[in-house]
Design a protein around this motif. Structure first.
Motif, mmCIF file in Angstrom:
data_model
loop_
_atom_site.group_PDB
_atom_site.id
_atom_site.type_symbol
_atom_site.label_atom_id
_atom_site.label_comp_id
_atom_site.label_asym_id
_atom_site.label_seq_id
_atom_site.Cartn_x
_atom_site.Cartn_y
_atom_site.Cartn_z
ATOM 1 N N THR A 47 39.394 7.827 37.914
ATOM 2 C CA THR A 47 38.362 7.861 38.957
ATOM 3 C C THR A 47 37.254 8.834 38.597
ATOM 4 O O THR A 47 36.062 8.535 38.784
ATOM 5 N N HIS A 59 30.512 8.160 34.894
ATOM 6 C CA HIS A 59 29.793 7.017 34.310
ATOM 7 C C HIS A 59 28.760 6.459 35.283
ATOM 8 O O HIS A 59 27.638 6.104 34.891
ATOM 9 N N LYS A 88 35.001 7.254 36.071
ATOM 10 C CA LYS A 88 34.137 6.229 36.679
ATOM 11 C C LYS A 88 32.970 6.875 37.442
ATOM 12 O O LYS A 88 31.837 6.385 37.403
#
Length: 407
Positions: free
Chosen positions: A289, A295, A292
């Motif tokens: 997580t 990103h 992500k």
């Protein structure tokens, strides 16, 4: 008929031939039906105009002008005038504003217009569609709702109450077809009560879109998908941290129990099971997580793609792929498509997965074969219908969707 002769030559020739040989006689046979609904419109107008006169003005005249006249007395009393005033005047006061609001907003004629269009399409639509090739009336499905939601166009759905919004959607017109081997679908949607004039055009792409791209007119770009993604991931991360606190507490207690009761192998098994089944997978989820979220924050800077054309905005996580799809020529085609469906319309386009979807919003109704206000021999409405249909074919030709290529 004033049909553009420079494009869709085969379709144009077939349509013109069918129109004069088959469709025109069919339309002329519908003239009596048009006149029937035109008379219904006329009497609706008469009713709206005279209702306040009868139920508001007339009772006032009786009450204050004829009060005391023997001709209106009953057994020597003048209750009849008061009875007229008391019974009719409140009705007129309540309903007259409603009727006038419906009259001036056009709602009085909406139902008549819909009935006329429905009857007209029941008799003529299939014959008209045959002139365009492999296209026919279709039905609106749950898959279509899911596809519209997945497009990210935010045309009908809100994040807070998507289920209730989607349940209200009704399809006034739905058609599916195939052109040069490319399947497409046209859906004119409403909320079930009023025609919103919103058209969804969806067709399959021969390219797999890795990073979705959304094109809108300036100022209408939907909320950043990255912001939504970060918010969703932040919520997941918070839930994972809370779960981690509970798991850590259980692990600590199991470890303390193992130290207190060194001879009891059960506490060691409990500690090991919590560590392997809960703690380690949770740590992996938290790391995933966090990656992500990082990103999403990094790619958020590239979300809005700058275009030379100041009329449109683009949201995409891949600047290169977005520029490959959204060329100056495409933007010109998009403007032409908008012009066909109404100069005052707003248009959005989404590239996602293996789909290209256009969403057009305007006050006009789409795919009408005739109007109450002109004879069925008038060609203006059918010319608009022709332009609306062939605009889809122009987009398929532009993207060369019939060719099996890869991005």
């Amino acid at each position: 008929m004033k049909i553009n002769k420079r494009k869709n030559e085969n379709i144009r020739n077939k349509f013109c031939s069918d129109y004069y040989n088959k469709l025109l006689p069919l339309f002329l046979s519908m003239e009596s039906i048009r006149r029937k609904y035109l008379w219904e419109t006329f009497w609706t107008t008469v009713f709206v105009i005279f209702f306040p006169i009868i139920f508001v003005i007339l009772p006032i005249v009786f009450r204050y002008h004829f009060d005391g006249y023997e001709i209106f007395s009953v057994y020597g009393n003048y209750y009849f005038v008061n009875l007229i005033f008391g019974a009719m005047f409140p009705v007129g006061v309540v309903f007259s504003p409603i009727l006038y609001i419906c009259f001036f907003t056009g709602e009085s004629y909406l139902e008549i217009k819909k009935k006329f269009q429905k009857e007209l399409k029941e008799h003529c639509l299939q014959d008209v569609l045959k002139s365009f090739g492999n296209i026919k009336p279709s039905v609106f499905t749950e898959k279509d709702i899911s596809l519209i939601a997945k497009s990210g166009l935010d045309f009908y759905f809100s994040n807070t109450n998507r289920a209730s919004h989607s349940s209200k959607i009704e399809c006034d017109d739905c058609m599916s077809g195939e052109y040069k081997g490319v399947k497409f679908k046209l859906m004119e949607l409403s909320n079930g009560y009023y025609s919103w004039g919103r058209l969804i055009i969806s067709f399959s792409s021969n390219k797999t879109i890795k990073c979705p791209a959304i094109i809108t007119q300036k100022g209408q770009t939907p909320k950043s998908s990255t912001d939504k993604k970060v918010s969703r991931l932040a919520f997941i991360f918070s839930a994972e941290i809370i779960a981690a606190i509970f798991v850590w507490n259980w692990l600590y207690r199991a470890y303390q129990d193992f130290l207190t009761y060194e001879g009891d192998i059960g506490y060691l098994c409990k500690f090991s099971a919590l560590l392997v089944l809960l703690a380690l997978p949770l740590i992996c989820f938290i790391i995933y997580t966090v990656k992500k979220i990082i990103h999403a924050w990094v790619t958020s800077k590239n979300e809005k793609v700058k275009l030379e054309d100041g009329q449109f905005e683009v949201a995409s996580e891949d600047d290169v792929e977005a520029r490959y799809l959204i060329t100056p020529t495409f933007l010109e085609r998009l403007k032409n498509l908008q012009k066909v469906y109404g100069k005052k319309s707003s248009i959005k386009c989404a590239f996602f997965e293996d789909q290209i979807m256009f969403a057009i919003r305007t006050k006009k109704d789409f795919f009408e074969l005739g109007t109450l206000w002109a004879p069925m021999s008038d060609t203006k409405q059918i010319e608009e219908f022709y332009s609306e249909m062939t605009a889809i074919y122009d987009m398929i030709d532009y993207f060369k969707l019939n060719e099996k290529t890869r991005l």
